[in-house]
Design a protein around this motif. Structure first.
Motif, PDB file in Angstrom:
ATOM      1  N   ALA A 128      23.437  38.964  36.105  1.00 26.31           N
ATOM      2  CA  ALA A 128      22.680  40.183  35.802  1.00 26.31           C
ATOM      3  C   ALA A 128      21.942  40.702  37.032  1.00 26.31           C
ATOM      4  CB  ALA A 128      21.683  39.903  34.678  1.00 26.31           C
ATOM      5  N   VAL A 129      21.588  39.816  37.947  1.00 27.02           N
ATOM      6  CA  VAL A 129      20.828  40.197  39.145  1.00 27.02           C
ATOM      7  C   VAL A 129      21.735  40.401  40.351  1.00 27.02           C
ATOM      8  CG1 VAL A 129      18.990  39.508  40.737  1.00 27.02           C
ATOM      9  CG2 VAL A 129      18.786  38.982  38.297  1.00 27.02           C
ATOM     10  N   ILE A 130      22.662  39.462  40.589  1.00 26.93           N
ATOM     11  CA  ILE A 130      23.469  39.522  41.819  1.00 26.93           C
ATOM     12  C   ILE A 130      24.973  39.567  41.569  1.00 26.93           C
ATOM     13  CG2 ILE A 130      21.709  38.338  43.193  1.00 26.93           C
ATOM     14  CD1 ILE A 130      23.334  35.761  42.922  1.00 26.93           C
ATOM     15  N   GLY A 131      25.379  39.618  40.315  1.00 29.43           N
ATOM     16  CA  GLY A 131      26.804  39.559  40.001  1.00 29.43           C
ATOM     17  C   GLY A 131      27.631  40.612  40.706  1.00 29.43           C
ATOM     18  N   ASP A 132      27.110  41.838  40.802  1.00 27.33           N
ATOM     19  CA  ASP A 132      27.875  42.936  41.388  1.00 27.33           C
ATOM     20  C   ASP A 132      27.489  43.238  42.827  1.00 27.33           C
ATOM     21  OD1 ASP A 132      29.270  43.307  38.979  1.00 27.33           O
ATOM     22  OD2 ASP A 132      27.663  44.544  38.174  1.00 27.33           O
ATOM     23  N   PRO A 134      27.594  42.572  46.861  1.00 22.89           N
ATOM     24  CA  PRO A 134      28.421  41.890  47.863  1.00 22.89           C
ATOM     25  C   PRO A 134      27.681  40.661  48.371  1.00 22.89           C
ATOM     26  CG  PRO A 134      28.366  44.253  48.269  1.00 22.89           C
ATOM     27  CD  PRO A 134      27.334  43.972  47.216  1.00 22.89           C
ATOM     28  N   LEU A 135      28.424  39.629  48.712  1.00 28.06           N
ATOM     29  CA  LEU A 135      27.820  38.360  49.123  1.00 28.06           C
ATOM     30  C   LEU A 135      26.860  38.505  50.289  1.00 28.06           C
ATOM     31  CD1 LEU A 135      31.060  36.241  48.800  1.00 28.06           C
ATOM     32  CD2 LEU A 135      28.982  35.866  47.469  1.00 28.06           C
ATOM     33  N   ASN A 136      27.163  39.418  51.217  1.00 25.33           N
ATOM     34  CA  ASN A 136      26.328  39.552  52.403  1.00 25.33           C
ATOM     35  C   ASN A 136      25.068  40.375  52.183  1.00 25.33           C
ATOM     36  OD1 ASN A 136      27.592  42.001  52.128  1.00 25.33           O
ATOM     37  ND2 ASN A 136      28.323  42.129  54.243  1.00 25.33           N
ATOM     38  N   GLN A 137      24.838  40.838  50.952  1.00 23.57           N
ATOM     39  CA  GLN A 137      23.629  41.594  50.643  1.00 23.57           C
ATOM     40  C   GLN A 137      22.622  40.795  49.821  1.00 23.57           C
ATOM     41  OE1 GLN A 137      24.405  45.482  48.970  1.00 23.57           O
ATOM     42  NE2 GLN A 137      26.060  45.907  50.421  1.00 23.57           N
ATOM     43  N   ILE A 138      22.971  39.562  49.487  1.00 23.32           N
ATOM     44  CA  ILE A 138      22.095  38.729  48.666  1.00 23.32           C
ATOM     45  C   ILE A 138      21.051  38.067  49.548  1.00 23.32           C
ATOM     46  CG2 ILE A 138      22.001  36.724  47.127  1.00 23.32           C
ATOM     47  CD1 ILE A 138      24.935  37.392  46.378  1.00 23.32           C
ATOM     48  N   ASP A 139      19.771  38.208  49.164  1.00 26.31           N
ATOM     49  CA  ASP A 139      18.706  37.587  49.947  1.00 26.31           C
ATOM     50  C   ASP A 139      17.783  36.777  49.037  1.00 26.31           C
ATOM     51  OD1 ASP A 139      16.981  39.400  48.678  1.00 26.31           O
ATOM     52  OD2 ASP A 139      17.103  40.824  50.339  1.00 26.31           O
ATOM     53  N   THR A 140      16.722  36.224  49.613  1.00 25.12           N
ATOM     54  CA  THR A 140      15.833  35.334  48.876  1.00 25.12           C
ATOM     55  C   THR A 140      15.159  36.038  47.702  1.00 25.12           C
ATOM     56  OG1 THR A 140      15.408  34.117  50.922  1.00 25.12           O
ATOM     57  CG2 THR A 140      13.874  33.753  49.109  1.00 25.12           C
ATOM     58  N   SER A 141      14.836  37.306  47.852  1.00 27.62           N
ATOM     59  CA  SER A 141      14.181  38.030  46.758  1.00 27.62           C
ATOM     60  C   SER A 141      15.045  38.067  45.509  1.00 27.62           C
ATOM     61  CB  SER A 141      13.834  39.457  47.189  1.00 27.62           C
ATOM     62  OG  SER A 141      15.015  40.221  47.442  1.00 27.62           O
ATOM     63  N   ILE A 143      17.302  35.749  44.652  1.00 26.37           N
ATOM     64  CA  ILE A 143      17.318  34.398  44.085  1.00 26.37           C
ATOM     65  C   ILE A 143      16.028  34.121  43.311  1.00 26.37           C
ATOM     66  CG2 ILE A 143      17.517  31.934  44.603  1.00 26.37           C
ATOM     67  CD1 ILE A 143      20.068  33.597  45.122  1.00 26.37           C
ATOM     68  N   LEU A 144      14.911  34.573  43.850  1.00 29.34           N
ATOM     69  CA  LEU A 144      13.636  34.368  43.155  1.00 29.34           C
ATOM     70  C   LEU A 144      13.576  35.167  41.851  1.00 29.34           C
ATOM     71  CD1 LEU A 144      11.129  34.362  46.141  1.00 29.34           C
ATOM     72  CD2 LEU A 144      11.835  32.417  44.729  1.00 29.34           C
ATOM     73  N   ARG A 145      14.156  36.340  41.847  1.00 26.89           N
ATOM     74  CA  ARG A 145      14.208  37.126  40.597  1.00 26.89           C
ATOM     75  C   ARG A 145      14.968  36.386  39.507  1.00 26.89           C
ATOM     76  NH1 ARG A 145      16.716  42.765  41.793  1.00 26.89           N
ATOM     77  NH2 ARG A 145      16.816  42.731  39.495  1.00 26.89           N
ATOM     78  N   ILE A 146      15.948  35.606  39.913  1.00 28.19           N
ATOM     79  CA  ILE A 146      16.737  34.824  38.952  1.00 28.19           C
ATOM     80  C   ILE A 146      15.973  33.593  38.489  1.00 28.19           C
ATOM     81  CG2 ILE A 146      18.836  33.433  38.673  1.00 28.19           C
ATOM     82  CD1 ILE A 146      20.119  35.302  40.804  1.00 28.19           C
ATOM     83  N   LEU A 147      15.364  32.880  39.430  1.00 25.24           N
ATOM     84  CA  LEU A 147      14.791  31.570  39.130  1.00 25.24           C
ATOM     85  C   LEU A 147      13.373  31.605  38.563  1.00 25.24           C
ATOM     86  CD1 LEU A 147      16.015  29.529  42.234  1.00 25.24           C
ATOM     87  CD2 LEU A 147      16.994  29.548  39.931  1.00 25.24           C
ATOM     88  N   GLN A 148      12.523  32.490  39.052  1.00 28.21           N
ATOM     89  CA  GLN A 148      11.119  32.446  38.662  1.00 28.21           C
ATOM     90  C   GLN A 148      10.875  32.561  37.146  1.00 28.21           C
ATOM     91  OE1 GLN A 148       9.520  35.394  41.429  1.00 28.21           O
ATOM     92  NE2 GLN A 148       8.521  33.771  42.613  1.00 28.21           N
ATOM     93  N   PRO A 149      11.614  33.407  36.405  1.00 30.95           N
ATOM     94  CA  PRO A 149      11.362  33.495  34.957  1.00 30.95           C
ATOM     95  C   PRO A 149      11.658  32.213  34.188  1.00 30.95           C
ATOM     96  CG  PRO A 149      12.537  35.440  35.750  1.00 30.95           C
ATOM     97  CD  PRO A 149      12.570  34.435  36.853  1.00 30.95           C
ATOM     98  N   ILE A 150      12.515  31.342  34.734  1.00 32.77           N
ATOM     99  CA  ILE A 150      12.900  30.130  33.994  1.00 32.77           C
ATOM    100  C   ILE A 150      12.483  28.847  34.690  1.00 32.77           C
ATOM    101  CG2 ILE A 150      14.853  31.240  32.856  1.00 32.77           C
ATOM    102  CD1 ILE A 150      16.699  29.914  34.922  1.00 32.77           C
TER     103      ILE A 150
END
Length: 398
Positions: A128-132, A134-141, A143-150
């Motif tokens: 839902a956050v990074i699925g679409d 490109p791999l080279n556009q994914i940054d720490t922010s 990953i934190l959006r994915i992990l922090q809620p859970i």
């Protein structure tokens, strides 16, 4: 000078560089990672332009030539192809690359359930956050959006998901789709932002029966004539895991030893289990009542389901789990015997944590473990030392 590229040539390993085809303006770009991309190179207003046709082998040689030929016709007509950037090789999205990663590694995982866990956690939280993206556009922010809620609510799921994303992004770096710091890495990166899992995660143990209850439980199982009861009693006597018992095959029985192959063990190492007299009796009962099958405990030739023993146990000892009998065995060995902790751990097929000791440990102490398992069988079949349930019944009767 351009040369005639062939499928045989480009399907093999090639040195990094550009390989021009006889088709005008078409060449194959080989990255240092080994990744290969089709490039259409032309000149627009005295500036060199590179247009990506896609990666090989997703785009075949024939397809690349066809597309290049169409663009050559446009160039001849003066219909210049314009795009932003000196070279636009398409980078896969996280969803695309993750799906490929799971498919490529599925063979190394013990069962389909493991692959399903990868698919399910990525689908439920990451895509839902990074699925679409490109791999080279994914940054720490991201990953934190994915992990922090859970992270504090579903800590075990979150830590496993983080590790999975880290491996996928590491693989993406290896093949040249991204570079720099892995945004999902823990040490020296996310550990500076997120709380340590060991500090927030409550360890949930499998509910286990007390070892003094084992006589009543085993006697209740012997009052039932069904494959689930035979399998569960066999599991108790061997202190094995559920999947090890449900997947047990006759070919694994070698006299009075059960040899569980590495591909069905949690630590991926062959495990020998000494069989007591009662274990051998249970094998004879199963063979007599069930007919022919490669599996010892089965229904219509198919291995017993994981829930079969759990459902049976729920009616005998509510609140207790099948896996918990391993803890029961371990507690009994510590509290009621003089057997070493190392011996009990080896009976449970646990890895020796001390690396030095593990390096020097060559045998599996089979004979000493046989004595241990015989003591366990004698204990759980003795009413004189198993008195918790009996005591409760007597008190209620009074």
């Amino acid at each position: 000078m351009p040369s005639q590229l062939t499928h045989a040539t480009i399907s093999r390993s090639m040195k990094p560089g550009r390989y021009f085809d006889t088709t005008p303006h078409l060449h194959l770009l080989v990255r240092p990672s080994g990744a290969k991309y089709w490039i259409f190179r032309y000149v627009d207003n005295r500036k060199r332009r590179d247009l990506s046709l896609g990666p090989y082998p997703e785009v075949s040689l024939a397809q690349a030539r066809t597309q290049a030929s169409e663009w050559n016709i446009k160039l001849a007509r003066g219909e210049l192809i314009r795009f932003v950037g000196p070279e636009t090789v398409r980078v896969p999205t996280f969803r695309e690359f993750a799906s490929q990663y799971v498919a490529q590694h599925r063979a190394e995982w013990r069962n389909d359930k493991h692959a399903s866990q990868w698919d399910n956690t990525l689908e439920a939280y990451a895509f839902a956050v990074i699925g679409d993206l490109p791999l080279n556009q994914i940054d720490t922010s991201h990953i934190l959006r994915i992990l922090q809620p859970i992270w504090t609510k579903k800590t075990e799921t979150a830590t496993r998901l983080r590790g999975r994303m880290e491996r996928i992004l590491a693989a993406a770096t290896t093949v040249g789709h991204r570079n720099g710091v892995n945004p999902a890495s823990w040490r020296g990166h996310l550990d500076t932002v997120l709380a340590r899992p060991s500090r927030i995660r409550m360890v949930k143990h499998h509910p286990a029966a007390h070892h003094k209850e084992m006589y009543q439980i085993v006697m209740a199982l012997r009052g039932k004539t069904c494959v689930s009861a035979w399998a569960l009693e066999f599991l108790i006597h061997t202190a094995a895991r559920t999947n090890e018992v449900t997947g047990a095959k006759w070919s694994e029985i070698q006299g009075d030893v059960w040899v569980i192959p590495a591909n069905r063990m949690k630590v991926s190492k062959e495990h020998r289990v000494p069989l007591t007299l009662r274990c051998i009796e249970l094998l004879a009962i199963a063979r007599h009542h069930q007919g022919q099958s490669e599996f010892i405990f089965h229904r219509d030739g198919r291995p017993l389901s994981n829930m079969a023993m759990s459902s049976l146990l729920a009616g005998i000892r509510p609140g207790c789990t099948v896996h918990g009998f391993r803890s029961t065995f371990r507690d009994w060995a510590s509290e009621e015997t003089n057997h070493s902790g190392e011996l009990a751990e080896m009976a449970l097929a646990h890895t020796i944590r001390n690396r030095v000791e593990a390096a020097y440990r060559r045998g599996d102490l089979l004979q000493r473990r046989r004595v241990l398992m015989e003591d366990w069988a004698e204990y759980i079949n003795s009413a004189s030392v198993n008195n918790i349930s009996t005591f409760k019944l007597q008190r209620e009767a009074a």
